[in-house]
Scaffold this motif. Structure first.
Motif, PDB file in Angstrom:
ATOM      1  N   ALA A  78      58.510  12.538  60.377  1.00 38.35           N
ATOM      2  CA  ALA A  78      57.680  13.090  62.035  1.00 38.35           C
ATOM      3  C   ALA A  78      59.110  14.072  62.276  1.00 38.35           C
ATOM      4  CB  ALA A  78      58.618  11.800  63.044  1.00 38.35           C
ATOM      5  N   GLN A  79      58.223  14.971  62.986  1.00 39.02           N
ATOM      6  CA  GLN A  79      59.128  16.059  62.752  1.00 39.02           C
ATOM      7  C   GLN A  79      58.522  16.651  64.145  1.00 39.02           C
ATOM      8  OE1 GLN A  79      58.117  20.874  61.465  1.00 39.02           O
ATOM      9  NE2 GLN A  79      57.167  19.287  61.148  1.00 39.02           N
ATOM     10  N   ILE A  80      59.256  17.357  65.124  1.00 39.71           N
ATOM     11  CA  ILE A  80      59.185  18.138  66.087  1.00 39.71           C
ATOM     12  C   ILE A  80      59.665  19.668  65.832  1.00 39.71           C
ATOM     13  CG2 ILE A  80      60.958  17.453  67.414  1.00 39.71           C
ATOM     14  CD1 ILE A  80      60.129  17.672  69.670  1.00 39.71           C
ATOM     15  N   GLN A  81      59.015  20.541  65.912  1.00 42.76           N
ATOM     16  CA  GLN A  81      58.993  21.847  65.875  1.00 42.76           C
ATOM     17  C   GLN A  81      58.908  22.978  66.939  1.00 42.76           C
ATOM     18  OE1 GLN A  81      56.211  24.935  64.488  1.00 42.76           O
ATOM     19  NE2 GLN A  81      57.136  24.792  62.359  1.00 42.76           N
ATOM     20  N   TYR A  82      59.389  23.814  66.826  1.00 46.25           N
ATOM     21  CA  TYR A  82      59.243  24.919  68.282  1.00 46.25           C
ATOM     22  C   TYR A  82      59.544  26.349  68.223  1.00 46.25           C
ATOM     23  CZ  TYR A  82      60.278  27.458  72.711  1.00 46.25           C
ATOM     24  OH  TYR A  82      60.307  28.789  73.646  1.00 46.25           O
ATOM     25  N   ASN A  83      58.746  27.407  68.257  1.00 44.69           N
ATOM     26  CA  ASN A  83      58.629  28.674  68.396  1.00 44.69           C
ATOM     27  C   ASN A  83      58.355  29.162  68.904  1.00 44.69           C
ATOM     28  OD1 ASN A  83      56.046  30.733  67.427  1.00 44.69           O
ATOM     29  ND2 ASN A  83      57.431  30.217  65.415  1.00 44.69           N
ATOM     30  N   LEU A  84      59.297  30.467  69.461  1.00 48.27           N
ATOM     31  CA  LEU A  84      58.627  31.494  70.048  1.00 48.27           C
ATOM     32  C   LEU A  84      58.855  32.895  69.694  1.00 48.27           C
ATOM     33  CD1 LEU A  84      59.591  31.881  73.492  1.00 48.27           C
ATOM     34  CD2 LEU A  84      61.980  32.261  72.899  1.00 48.27           C
ATOM     35  N   ASN A  85      57.507  33.558  70.778  1.00 54.01           N
ATOM     36  CA  ASN A  85      57.428  34.464  69.842  1.00 54.01           C
ATOM     37  C   ASN A  85      58.014  35.856  70.817  1.00 54.01           C
ATOM     38  OD1 ASN A  85      55.742  37.533  70.013  1.00 54.01           O
ATOM     39  ND2 ASN A  85      54.430  36.292  68.985  1.00 54.01           N
ATOM     40  N   PHE A  86      58.653  36.545  70.930  1.00 60.90           N
ATOM     41  CA  PHE A  86      59.272  37.641  71.734  1.00 60.90           C
ATOM     42  C   PHE A  86      59.122  39.075  72.122  1.00 60.90           C
ATOM     43  CE2 PHE A  86      62.609  35.673  69.901  1.00 60.90           C
ATOM     44  CZ  PHE A  86      63.968  35.107  71.151  1.00 60.90           C
ATOM     45  N   ALA A  87      57.037  38.206  71.861  1.00 67.60           N
ATOM     46  CA  ALA A  87      56.989  39.422  72.581  1.00 67.60           C
ATOM     47  C   ALA A  87      56.282  39.869  73.969  1.00 67.60           C
ATOM     48  CB  ALA A  87      54.956  39.531  72.280  1.00 67.60           C
ATOM     49  N   ASP A  88      56.729  38.636  74.367  1.00 64.87           N
ATOM     50  CA  ASP A  88      56.358  38.897  75.815  1.00 64.87           C
ATOM     51  C   ASP A  88      57.795  38.945  76.877  1.00 64.87           C
ATOM     52  OD1 ASP A  88      53.784  38.436  75.426  1.00 64.87           O
ATOM     53  OD2 ASP A  88      53.457  35.595  76.358  1.00 64.87           O
ATOM     54  N   TYR A  89      58.749  39.229  75.744  1.00 65.07           N
ATOM     55  CA  TYR A  89      60.008  39.681  76.979  1.00 65.07           C
ATOM     56  C   TYR A  89      60.511  40.767  75.940  1.00 65.07           C
ATOM     57  CZ  TYR A  89      59.923  34.323  77.823  1.00 65.07           C
ATOM     58  OH  TYR A  89      59.911  33.415  77.373  1.00 65.07           O
ATOM     59  N   GLY A  90      59.832  41.504  75.882  1.00 61.49           N
ATOM     60  CA  GLY A  90      59.921  42.726  75.451  1.00 61.49           C
ATOM     61  C   GLY A  90      60.205  43.220  73.982  1.00 61.49           C
ATOM     62  N   VAL A  91      60.058  42.461  73.025  1.00 62.91           N
ATOM     63  CA  VAL A  91      60.532  42.800  71.290  1.00 62.91           C
ATOM     64  C   VAL A  91      59.502  42.143  70.872  1.00 62.91           C
ATOM     65  CG1 VAL A  91      62.561  42.204  69.974  1.00 62.91           C
ATOM     66  CG2 VAL A  91      63.348  42.454  72.377  1.00 62.91           C
ATOM     67  N   PRO A  92      58.447  43.165  70.517  1.00 62.88           N
ATOM     68  CA  PRO A  92      57.207  42.775  69.612  1.00 62.88           C
ATOM     69  C   PRO A  92      57.751  42.507  67.998  1.00 62.88           C
ATOM     70  CG  PRO A  92      57.381  45.171  70.479  1.00 62.88           C
ATOM     71  CD  PRO A  92      58.261  44.182  71.109  1.00 62.88           C
ATOM     72  N   GLY A  93      57.321  41.324  67.530  1.00 66.55           N
ATOM     73  CA  GLY A  93      57.365  41.473  66.384  1.00 66.55           C
ATOM     74  C   GLY A  93      58.818  40.589  65.811  1.00 66.55           C
ATOM     75  N   LEU A  94      59.647  40.295  66.829  1.00 60.79           N
ATOM     76  CA  LEU A  94      60.865  39.282  66.498  1.00 60.79           C
ATOM     77  C   LEU A  94      60.155  37.522  66.944  1.00 60.79           C
ATOM     78  CD1 LEU A  94      63.574  38.556  65.848  1.00 60.79           C
ATOM     79  CD2 LEU A  94      63.516  38.857  68.608  1.00 60.79           C
ATOM     80  N   ASN A  95      60.686  36.569  65.828  1.00 57.45           N
ATOM     81  CA  ASN A  95      60.126  35.250  66.035  1.00 57.45           C
ATOM     82  C   ASN A  95      61.246  34.550  65.888  1.00 57.45           C
ATOM     83  OD1 ASN A  95      58.631  33.252  64.631  1.00 57.45           O
ATOM     84  ND2 ASN A  95      56.663  34.001  66.426  1.00 57.45           N
ATOM     85  N   TRP A  96      60.879  33.371  66.472  1.00 56.28           N
ATOM     86  CA  TRP A  96      62.465  32.225  66.382  1.00 56.28           C
ATOM     87  C   TRP A  96      61.176  31.070  65.944  1.00 56.28           C
ATOM     88  CZ3 TRP A  96      65.041  28.642  70.252  1.00 56.28           C
ATOM     89  CH2 TRP A  96      65.474  28.317  69.398  1.00 56.28           C
ATOM     90  N   THR A  97      61.274  30.527  65.410  1.00 56.74           N
ATOM     91  CA  THR A  97      61.716  28.980  64.580  1.00 56.74           C
ATOM     92  C   THR A  97      62.520  27.694  64.938  1.00 56.74           C
ATOM     93  OG1 THR A  97      59.106  29.348  63.766  1.00 56.74           O
ATOM     94  CG2 THR A  97      59.763  27.046  63.547  1.00 56.74           C
ATOM     95  N   SER A  98      61.944  26.275  65.547  1.00 58.18           N
ATOM     96  CA  SER A  98      63.706  25.336  65.204  1.00 58.18           C
ATOM     97  C   SER A  98      62.095  24.190  64.757  1.00 58.18           C
ATOM     98  CB  SER A  98      64.386  25.721  66.176  1.00 58.18           C
ATOM     99  OG  SER A  98      65.180  24.878  65.672  1.00 58.18           O
ATOM    100  N   ALA A  99      63.220  23.471  64.459  1.00 59.26           N
ATOM    101  CA  ALA A  99      62.608  22.247  63.229  1.00 59.26           C
ATOM    102  C   ALA A  99      63.096  20.966  63.309  1.00 59.26           C
ATOM    103  CB  ALA A  99      61.244  22.404  62.377  1.00 59.26           C
TER     104      ALA A  99
END
Length: 428
Positions: A332-353
């Motif tokens: 079983a897995q839980i994953q979270y992804n955050l796209n920083f474009a809405d926070y003023g840093v387009p192109g930055l992406n974070w994934t944790s699982a």
């Protein structure tokens, strides 16, 4: 099996000959030169595997620099268009690399890493209407025969691939490949592939739902089938919920090597595996949360790559450093992804699982466990002279309780870092 292959090829030939209700790709060809494209990807890569509870010299660490190139003509004009191209890579190691062995750098017979190396090949292509045929060296993206692209340079296959898009929303695929070269091999057929015949179809049911099926029959190795369906449900306030199901069924031939087969079954033609995953992803603006469940059954785990069937041929949800594909394993897995474009840093992406696997059948335990914490940060330049250049930093913390040490398909406790800097350059 032969009847299925002949039927698929017949459908492709018929599709190339019938008239269609939408534009023909070949009729829009600008010519051999005008549609030509050339690119080079400069990649600097580092992988370090710190293996716990094993001798220090078993750790793997590699650093290298590569240039991955592709030069491809357009199609000539006319009813039938023809073209050609070359694909390959040139690399050199950075530092000693005394502990290479993680798929990054080829090694000499004495175990030392190559100082520099180059690989590649040529291909020719033809197109009729919306049907293309490519023969030669290729990087494959087929769920049952997929090239490894997660190392310095890609895995190559040599053969014929036919793709047809004559029917609206339907893509048909068929092909035959006779050579397989791993990312860290300098020999063009380092895996000794005899013959792998692939076929399949992808269908867009509507704007929200897609389905696909692919199969492969590798001579004296295996027969494998893959299915997938994906559905995206629109919710209020611009949010969405996506459901994805993927599954494989594999049967191995007597001659195949299957590292994850139950003890006593090596050399048997009675080895099979079923594995599937079901994932659901909720997306709201820059945030995505995925929950996934994956299950493997059969007298073998889902073994892939070792029979020249592609080191990336595992299109399942719970695949990171570990693939959670052991005998009878549930995960079983839980994953979270955050796209920083809405926070003023387009192109930055974070994934944790976090993935947890249990009920693994090993030589000494029918309830072995494994787990992995995965983190990745990737930044892609959005504009300017360095547009599309990217830096990817990935860390995996993997642990298992396979105290027997007899299961070769289960890695030891490992902390792994991967750093890749990619700089793409468009030549023409």
């Amino acid at each position: 099996m032969q009847k299925t292959q002949k039927l698929t090829l017949a459908v492709l030939i018929q599709a190339a000959l019938i008239s269609t209700a939408f534009a023909s790709e070949q009729s829009e060809s600008k010519g051999f030169v005008d549609d030509a494209e050339g690119s080079v990807l400069f990649r600097t890569g580092f992988i370090n595997r710190d293996k716990k509870n094993v001798a220090p010299d078993v750790d793997n660490s590699s650093t290298a620099q590569s240039a991955i190139f592709k030069l491809e003509s357009g199609y000539t004009k006319g009813v039938v268009g023809f073209g050609a191209g070359v694909i390959g890579d040139a690399s050199f190691k950075l530092g000693e690399n005394k502990h290479a062995g993680n798929g990054m750098i080829p090694k000499h017979n004495d175990g030392s890493a190559y100082d520099h190396w180059a690989r590649g090949g040529a291909f020719v292509k033809a197109r009729v209407s919306n049907t293309t045929a490519v023969y030669g060296t290729q990087v494959l993206d087929i769920p049952v025969l997929a090239s490894n692209t997660a190392r310095m340079v890609p895995e190559y296959f040599d053969g014929l691939l036919v793709t047809s898009r004559e029917f609206k929303d339907l893509e048909l695929t068929a092909g035959k490949f006779t050579k397989n070269q791993y990312s860290d091999q300098v020999t063009t057929d380092g895996m000794g592939l005899d013959s792998a015949i692939v076929w399949g179809a992808k269908y867009k049911i509507n704007d929200a739902m897609n389905a696909s099926y692919f199969g492969v029959d590798s001579e004296d190795a295996l027969e494998r089938h893959y299915i997938n369906t994906n559905y995206k449900q629109a919710l209020a306030n611009g949010s969405s919920l996506t459901y994805d199901f993927s599954g494989y069924h594999t049967e191995w031939d007597k001659e195949a090597n299957v590292s994850s087969a139950r003890p006593g079954l090596q050399g048997s033609d009675d080895r099979s595996n079923n594995i599937w995953s079901l994932a659901s992803t909720y997306n709201q603006g820059p945030h995505s949360v995925m929950l996934a469940y994956q299950q493997s059954t059969g007298n073998s785990g889902y073994a892939y790559g070792e029979n020249a069937d592609g080191v990336q041929s595992i299109y399942l949800a719970n695949s990171y450093l570990s693939d959670f594909n052991g005998r009878d394993e549930k995960s079983a897995q839980i994953q979270y992804n955050l796209n920083f474009a809405d926070y003023g840093v387009p192109g930055l992406n974070w994934t944790s699982a976090y993935v947890y696997g249990w009920d693994i059948d090993t030589a000494t335990d029918d309830n072995a466990k494994e787990s992995e914490i995965f983190n990745q940060v990737k930044y892609t330049v959005q504009s300017g002279f360095a547009k599309d250049a990217s830096l990817r930093v990935r860390y995996s913390h993997y642990r298992n309780d396979d105290t027997s040490g007899t299961e070769s398909y289960m890695m030891p406790d490992t902390n792994e870092w991967r750093l890749f800097l990619d700089i793409p350059v468009k030549l023409f």
